[in-house]
Write a protein that holds these residues in place. Structure first.
Motif, PDB file in Angstrom:
ATOM      1  N   UNK A 181     -29.946  78.959 -95.950  1.00 50.42           N
ATOM      2  CA  UNK A 181     -30.308  77.590 -96.357  1.00 50.42           C
ATOM      3  C   UNK A 181     -31.782  77.524 -96.765  1.00 50.42           C
ATOM      4  N   UNK A 182     -32.629  78.282 -96.090  1.00 50.03           N
ATOM      5  CA  UNK A 182     -34.049  78.371 -96.458  1.00 50.03           C
ATOM      6  C   UNK A 182     -34.202  78.886 -97.904  1.00 50.03           C
ATOM      7  N   UNK A 183     -33.445  79.928 -98.239  1.00 49.29           N
ATOM      8  CA  UNK A 183     -33.500  80.470 -99.605  1.00 49.29           C
ATOM      9  C   UNK A 183     -32.995  79.444-100.612  1.00 49.29           C
ATOM     10  N   UNK A 231     -29.913  68.393-101.025  1.00 44.15           N
ATOM     11  CA  UNK A 231     -28.806  67.751-100.306  1.00 44.15           C
ATOM     12  C   UNK A 231     -28.987  67.620 -98.792  1.00 44.15           C
ATOM     13  N   UNK A 232     -29.895  68.377 -98.198  1.00 41.48           N
ATOM     14  CA  UNK A 232     -30.114  68.302 -96.755  1.00 41.48           C
ATOM     15  C   UNK A 232     -31.445  67.613 -96.475  1.00 41.48           C
ATOM     16  N   UNK A 233     -31.504  66.903 -95.385  1.00 38.30           N
ATOM     17  CA  UNK A 233     -32.737  66.213 -95.002  1.00 38.30           C
ATOM     18  C   UNK A 233     -33.706  67.234 -94.408  1.00 38.30           C
ATOM     19  N   UNK A 258     -37.188  70.065 -95.029  1.00 40.32           N
ATOM     20  CA  UNK A 258     -37.700  71.037 -95.977  1.00 40.32           C
ATOM     21  C   UNK A 258     -37.910  72.377 -95.284  1.00 40.32           C
ATOM     22  N   UNK A 259     -37.904  73.424 -96.057  1.00 38.94           N
ATOM     23  CA  UNK A 259     -38.207  74.785 -95.652  1.00 38.94           C
ATOM     24  C   UNK A 259     -37.170  75.386 -94.707  1.00 38.94           C
ATOM     25  N   UNK A 260     -37.200  75.049 -93.430  1.00 36.25           N
ATOM     26  CA  UNK A 260     -36.262  75.612 -92.453  1.00 36.25           C
ATOM     27  C   UNK A 260     -35.377  74.502 -91.908  1.00 36.25           C
ATOM     28  N   UNK A 261     -34.092  74.808 -91.821  1.00 39.19           N
ATOM     29  CA  UNK A 261     -33.100  73.842 -91.379  1.00 39.19           C
ATOM     30  C   UNK A 261     -32.317  74.442 -90.213  1.00 39.19           C
ATOM     31  N   UNK A 262     -32.262  73.726 -89.108  1.00 38.05           N
ATOM     32  CA  UNK A 262     -31.540  74.208 -87.926  1.00 38.05           C
ATOM     33  C   UNK A 262     -30.060  74.385 -88.275  1.00 38.05           C
ATOM     34  N   UNK A 263     -29.554  75.572 -88.059  1.00 38.03           N
ATOM     35  CA  UNK A 263     -28.167  75.907 -88.310  1.00 38.03           C
ATOM     36  C   UNK A 263     -27.638  76.759 -87.185  1.00 38.03           C
ATOM     37  N   UNK A 264     -26.389  76.633 -86.826  1.00 37.44           N
ATOM     38  CA  UNK A 264     -25.396  75.722 -87.398  1.00 37.44           C
ATOM     39  C   UNK A 264     -25.494  74.323 -86.803  1.00 37.44           C
TER      40      UNK A 264
END
Length: 169
Positions: free
Chosen positions: A56-58, A78-80, A82-88
């Motif tokens: 998701x970062x890429x 599409x995701x709230x 920036x840069x790094x997104x906690x997954x899953x």
């Protein structure tokens, strides 16, 4: 109007780093091919990123460069955040496939914007950027390969940890 040789070469570099065969080995898309949900979500430590978050970062950084090339305002990812997104957010195959599809979509959008650049635009600096379009696009390719290498290492590490745990059970 046809693409300049420089734009064609840059598209080739983007493609090889993302999903086309090349001499250097595994590219970003290849690094996640046939990846299990558990491999995508596995973390080497609680404070480290997993493969899913790298994907998701890429996607986010492909979007960020596309946004500059297309001269679009911030806020369309599409995701709230920036840069790094906690997954899953949700540990499911469909959630994983959705985020991989997001990466594919962001790559297609970026590639289409790059394909439409003129020779003059290729070396122009987008508003709000310290770097020109050529540097941004070649940087995305380098970013893809950097993270492809990280993913390859995380896959090996997760297998080694699982093997060690099985041997000690």
């Amino acid at each position: 109007m046809g693409q300049t040789r420089e734009v064609q070469q840059l598209l080739s570099i983007l493609d090889q780093a993302y999903d086309h065969r090349s001499w250097h080995g595994t590219n970003l898309r290849g690094s996640i091919r046939r990846l299990s949900l558990q491999q995508a979500a596995w973390r080497p430590a609680s404070d480290r990123h997993n493969i899913w978050e790298i994907v998701v970062h890429a996607a986010y950084w492909k979007y960020a460069v596309w946004r500059r090339l297309a001269r679009k305002p911030r806020g369309a990812f599409p995701l709230k955040g920036s840069n790094w997104f906690q997954r899953p957010q949700q540990l499911s195959d469909s959630a994983w496939r959705t985020d991989v599809a997001l990466l594919d979509e962001m790559h297609r959008s970026l590639r289409a914007a790059a394909a439409n650049l003129s020779a003059r635009e290729l070396f122009r600096k987008p508003k709000g950027s310290r770097d020109g379009n050529f540097a941004l696009l070649s940087g995305v390719a380098a970013h893809d390969l950097y993270h492809a290498g990280q993913i390859q290492l995380l896959k090996k590490l997760s297998r080694a940890v699982a093997l060690n745990e099985a041997e000690n059970a």
